[in-house]
Design a protein around this motif. Structure first.
Motif: not given
Length: 287
Positions: A105-117
């Protein structure tokens, strides 16, 4: 209807080159197989063959006395042998499942979403991979003691859930999934959880099977003696390590211990490795 015949691509090397590659791979295979064969044969050797010099790889007079001695020794403990097995299986299963879920779940957010930080966060995760377990053992122990988790199952399971290697591995694989595939699923009305479970996870199967192998190997062979003091909470590796510390008389039982500890990780690897090869050969999406 005219049949189209596909020509198989041939490697750009001669038959002598092919023969050289096969010979080299065979030699490497034999080199890697010798320690495993030796460990298996050692478990069935009588004491006179174990201490024979020069040592031999294969057993000449196989016996099951080493395993009988192991069961007798473990039966003399005031904690049932089945309790050690349960503790190890429970910690390994919960730790592996939790690490797979959280890392995915963490990798999915980091790989497919660009958010501050997000980039700084991933840089921290990459940096954390470089720290050895011996370096983090004292801070980790202090944190566990502060929250009162020493001598509980949380102590060996919680560090496994936060292992940075799993998150790094899953993110690298998920970045290869085309964004257009996920956008098409969203247009069709798919929710985030559905996209994650039905599209993303099946396409990164090699990654999470590899993660399972690493996690099982790490948790199955970890005695966790620095966090758990109660005898009824200790794991199988700790109990079997006491057998090997019994000196020369327990050398046969110690050889049986080595084989017992190898069975589960090797079994998991064989099962997962076949699935990894099949998935890599038959799947894969490119933009």
């Amino acid at each position: 209807m005219k049949k189209i015949r596909m020509r198989r691509r041939q490697p750009n090397r001669s038959r002598g080159g092919d023969l050289g590659v096969y010979i080299m791979l065979t030699l490497f295979g034999v080199m890697f197989a010798i320690p495993l064969v030796f460990a298996v044969c050692q478990a069935f050797k009588p004491l006179d063959e174990i201490y024979k010099f020069p040592p031999t790889i294969f057993v000449h007079n196989p016996t099951l006395n080493n395993f009988k001695d192991l069961f007798v020794i473990m039966g003399q403990s005031w904690v049932p042998f089945s309790r050690y097995i349960f503790n190890t299986v429970f910690i390994t299963a919960v730790g592996t499942a939790g690490q797979l879920l959280i890392a995915s779940m963490g990798a999915y957010v980091l790989a497919k979403y660009d958010f501050p930080g997000s980039r700084k966060l991933f840089a921290m995760i990459t940096t954390a991979i470089m720290f050895n377990n011996y370096i983090t053992s004292i801070p980790l122990y202090l944190v566990m003691a502060k929250f009162g988790w020493i001598d509980t199952f949380i102590a060996p399971i919680l560090p496994a859930l936060a292992a940075p290697m799993g998150l790094f591995l899953m993110k690298q694989f998920m970045e290869g999934i085309p964004d257009s595939l996920l956008e098409a699923a969203k247009i069709d009305g798919a929710k985030e959880w559905g996209i994650f479970t039905k599209i993303v996870m099946p396409n990164v199967k090699p990654a999470w099977l590899t993660l399972i192998i690493f996690s099982v190997q790490g948790l199955w062979g970890n005695a966790q003696s620095q966090y758990i003091y109660s005898e009824d909470l200790k794991t199988l590796p700790y109990a079997l390590a006491q057998v090997t510390a019994g000196g020369v008389a327990r050398a046969g039982a110690g050889a049986a211990v080595t084989l017992v500890m190898l069975i589960v990780p090797i079994g998991i690897f064989i099962f997962s490795e076949s699935n990894i090869l099949e998935t890599m050969a038959s799947s894969g999406i490119k933009e």
